[in-house]
Enzyme design. Structure first.
Site, mmCIF file in Angstrom:
data_model
loop_
_atom_site.group_PDB
_atom_site.id
_atom_site.type_symbol
_atom_site.label_atom_id
_atom_site.label_comp_id
_atom_site.label_asym_id
_atom_site.label_seq_id
_atom_site.Cartn_x
_atom_site.Cartn_y
_atom_site.Cartn_z
ATOM 1 N N PRO A 590 0.805 -1.228 0.000
ATOM 2 C CA PRO A 590 0.000 0.000 0.000
ATOM 3 C C PRO A 590 0.837 1.278 0.000
ATOM 4 C CG PRO A 590 -0.856 -1.577 1.596
ATOM 5 C CD PRO A 590 0.450 -2.125 1.122
ATOM 6 N N GLN A 596 2.766 5.760 -6.098
ATOM 7 C CA GLN A 596 2.634 5.696 -7.543
ATOM 8 C C GLN A 596 1.388 6.429 -8.025
ATOM 9 O OE1 GLN A 596 4.620 3.949 -10.286
ATOM 10 N NE2 GLN A 596 5.749 4.986 -8.700
ATOM 11 N N GLY A 660 -0.437 -3.903 -13.121
ATOM 12 C CA GLY A 660 0.342 -2.667 -13.131
ATOM 13 C C GLY A 660 -0.470 -1.484 -12.669
ATOM 14 N N GLU A 663 1.023 3.554 -14.441
ATOM 15 C CA GLU A 663 0.526 4.450 -15.482
ATOM 16 C C GLU A 663 -0.968 4.714 -15.382
ATOM 17 O OE1 GLU A 663 3.332 3.668 -19.215
ATOM 18 O OE2 GLU A 663 2.689 1.827 -18.247
#
Length: 720
Positions: A590, A596, A660, A663
């Site tokens: 986490p 990110q 992922g 992005e």
């Protein structure tokens, strides 16, 4: 038997944190190297043409200068290598873009190399150039494929007939500018040759894949190339493959027979490192009066260099986001006299979803429908493009969860009426999407007689926390505390592994690490659980495992919410708060995941309000090529960011369950802010970034419209 607490899912502190804050972590430029020299590029001052002469004499006369390289004397690269044309550094007199390397000076000090480069005299034969992207460029071409492998033109149904028949239609054009990658660590390399063996200490997102490319360029065996990338200060896609400065360092080291260093200045980063292409996107949405989409058409015009036929996947998200029986997506590229554009965080999807999600907001307004309800109403049961089932699809839950957390139910849908003093207030929403990729990888797990374990994999940690999450994956697979494990990454020699890009790292590497560690435990069972004196080592490869994955449509999703305020006098725009809600498989850590998402959302804010590469059509370069003129968001621009994720389990993804996330968080953020700006002012800005002058123009338009509206002069509701 002692029970070991599970590592995956725990907010484990970064295992490399101490090394970074104490300076023990070594980045590419910092590796100690004997007899090192330095190389400084000489860059073209024309945008197109050819070099007719390079006069090295003034540079060679300076103290410390060892060599001046140009296309006539630089070591030759393998002309048969399957590599991007702009990597063939100093191999030709042709100049393809302003700032291209046309010569280089190697010297015993950085200062001498820079002074020498300034002394080199280069003569050119100029040719006319074109660096401006235009929607009507007669050279526009539809590429056979774009970066994700899909065709440049994709159709289903009869998009033209469906558009003509649609009761409600939105036809809008949106533009996004050139955006530059701006990692904290610039591109940097130390190149060392030992006879025919090349070692590169490189700021690199994919050591193994980079070694493959460099072996091809220099015509040497893959085993003769080592890439060392232990620590990296960000990359955002720009370090996915070696770029021209890395090739230059290797050429220079071979030419002078000693190690060579290069580290780009910030201005050189703008001139030599690929960027996100500008886009001109036309989106046409047709729907019934019930809000159900009947047709989606999305065309993106973007640029490529004259050297390299690069075409980004700008329209790919559009084909699978919403249910519509008819669709057409088109990519058109214009070959310009510019540096090749390339990958930049969520390449293609980031600008493409800005256009799509802005258009969806405009359709909701045309229908008089809540924009969240419109998206939910067009939720597909299967992938509209392929017809395949989704492995998981949490978009609707992200939208509903986010709406509740953000307080969407209190939102008045009417635009341009909420005021707090001199500020107009608005809120907006947009969806996020990114494909879920998994590539084959290999890993080695080893048990030592002293009770410790080692795991090796050729992964790279860009600063995202890969070291930490892979440590957690390995520890759980082995059933040990993380303290008993040593993870080694960041070298090509550690084995086949994909780059840290496409949000595929954790899923790909984690699968190989998990498999290697479990195989090691099975091997240890043959020894009765006792590690022999020499230790036990196993290697695992996931090539066949990845090939056996179920044929499903694999993606990650999210919902972005934003509240903005706009000063009615100055046009200043402030983002009060943002919320991102994401569905991206199992979250391994986490702490690192939150970082990110926060970073990606901040980049989306930066895209919405600040970032633009200003093209100078006369010189063919960017007028703003440093942080004095190219602005990126800072902490003060982001007062309140909120991130959460769903507890999503996708058992078909990989044994770790990870997808992922790096992005996903940028996609949709700019659209949410642009939609919030419209809600605040009543005016739509379709060209990014929404800078002060565009905000003021929108406010002038809104005031003019208000003066001509029936009932003008009556007081508007005030909030706050």
């Amino acid at each position: 038997m002692t029970t070991v607490e599970q590592s995956i899912g725990a907010p484990m502190t970064r295992v490399d944190g101490l090394a970074k804050v104490t300076g023990a972590a070594r980045y590419a430029y910092e590796f100690p190297t004997r007899d090192v020299s330095y190389v400084w590029p000489v860059q073209a001052t024309i945008a197109r043409g050819r070099v007719t002469e390079v006069d090295p004499a003034p540079a060679l006369a300076l103290p410390g200068v060892l060599a001046v390289l140009d296309h006539t004397n630089a070591p030759r690269l393998n002309a048969e290598a399957q590599a991007s044309a702009d990597l063939f550094v100093l191999q030709s007199p042709q100049v393809a873009y302003h700032g291209q390397m046309v010569a280089a000076v190697v010297a015993t000090s950085l200062e001498a190399a820079r002074e020498g480069a300034a002394a080199v005299r280069v003569s050119y034969e100029r040719e006319p150039h074109d660096v401006v992207l235009r929607a009507g460029d007669e050279r526009l071409e539809i590429p056979e494929t774009v970066t994700d492998g899909s065709p440049g033109l994709v159709e289903r149904g009869d998009a033209d007939a469906a558009w003509a028949a649609a009761p409600v239609r939105v036809d809008r054009t949106y533009t996004t500018p050139v955006e530059h990658v701006s990692p904290m660590e610039p591109h940097a390399t130390i190149a060392v040759w030992d006879e025919e063996r090349l070692t590169l200490f490189n700021s690199d997102q994919g050591p193994y894949m980079s070694a493959q490319l460099m072996s091809a360029l220099f015509g040497i065996e893959l085993s003769a190339v080592e890439i060392v990338a232990e620590y990296i200060g960000g990359g955002f896609g720009s370090k996915g493959i070696p770029r021209s400065p890395t090739v230059l360092a290797a050429l220079a080291a071979r030419a002078v027979g000693r190690p060579v260093k290069i580290a780009l200045t910030r201005q050189q980063m703008f001139q030599l490192i690929p960027y996100r292409s500008a886009t001109i996107q036309r989106v046409r949405l047709g729907a019934g009066r019930d809000g159900r989409l009947t047709v989606i058409q999305h065309e993106s015009v973007q640029q490529r260099s004259a050297q390299v036929p690069f075409a980004d996947q700008t329209v790919s998200s559009t084909r699978m986001m919403y249910a519509a029986p008819h669709a057409r997506t088109t990519v058109k590229v214009a070959p310009l006299d510019v540096l090749t554009p390339a990958w930049f965080r969520a390449p293609g999807h980031t600008p493409g979803m800005f256009a799509l999600e802005s258009a969806v907001d405009e359709l909701a307004e045309a229908l008089g429908m809540d924009p969240i309800e419109l998206r939910i109403r067009n939720e597909p049961e299967t992938d509209p493009e392929s017809g395949k089932p989704f492995s998981s699809r949490g978009l609707v839950e992200c939208l509903r969860t986010g709406a509740a957390r953000f307080g969407w139910e209190h939102r008045d849908p009417a635009p341009g009426i909420r005021r707090e003093g001199r500020w107009l207030i608005g809120t907006g929403v947009a969806a996020s999407h990114h494909p879920d990729y998994t590539y084959p990888s290999s890993a080695v797990a080893r048990a030592e007689p002293d009770g410790t374990y080692r795991v090796h994999i050729g992964a790279a940690d860009l600063g995202t926390g890969a070291r930490t999450v892979l440590t957690q994956v390995a520890a759980d697979a082995l059933g040990i505390p993380p303290a008993r494990l040593r993870l080694e990454i960041g070298r090509a020699s550690l084995g086949m592994a994909p780059f840290a890009g496409g949000s595929l790292g954790t899923a790909s590497w984690g699968w190989a690490v998990d498999k290697a560690c479990r195989a090691l435990l099975e091997e240890l069972d043959t020894y009765g659980g006792v590690v022999p004196d020499g230790g036990v080592e196993v290697r695992a490869d996931t090539t066949e495992d990845v090939g056996r994955q179920a044929d499903l449509s694999r993606h990650t999703f999210g919902a972005q919410f934003a509240q903005v305020r706009v000063d009615i006098d100055t046009g200043e725009i402030r983002v009060d708060r943002m919320l991102g809600v994401f569905a991206a498989g199992r979250i391994v850590n986490p702490h690192t995941a939150r970082s990110q998402f926060l970073g990606a959302m901040t980049m989306g804010l930066s895209m919405a309000l600040l970032e633009i590469g200003e093209v100078d059509p006369v010189f063919g370069d960017f007028a703003n090529h440093d942080f004095a003129g190219y602005h990126i968001a800072a902490h003060a621009d982001v007062p309140k960011l909120d991130v959460m994720w769903l507890e999503e389990s996708d058992e078909t993804a990989n044994p770790v369950g990870a997808k992922g996330i790096g992005e996903l968080g940028i996609v949709g953020a700019a659209a949410a802010i642009a939609n919030a700006f419209h809600h605040a002012t009543g005016e739509r800005v379709r060209d990014l970034p929404i800078r002060l002058e565009r905000s003021r123009e929108a406010l002038r338009t809104a005031r003019a419209a208000e003066r001509h509206r029936p009932g003008a002069g009556e007081p508007k509701p005030r909030v706050g």
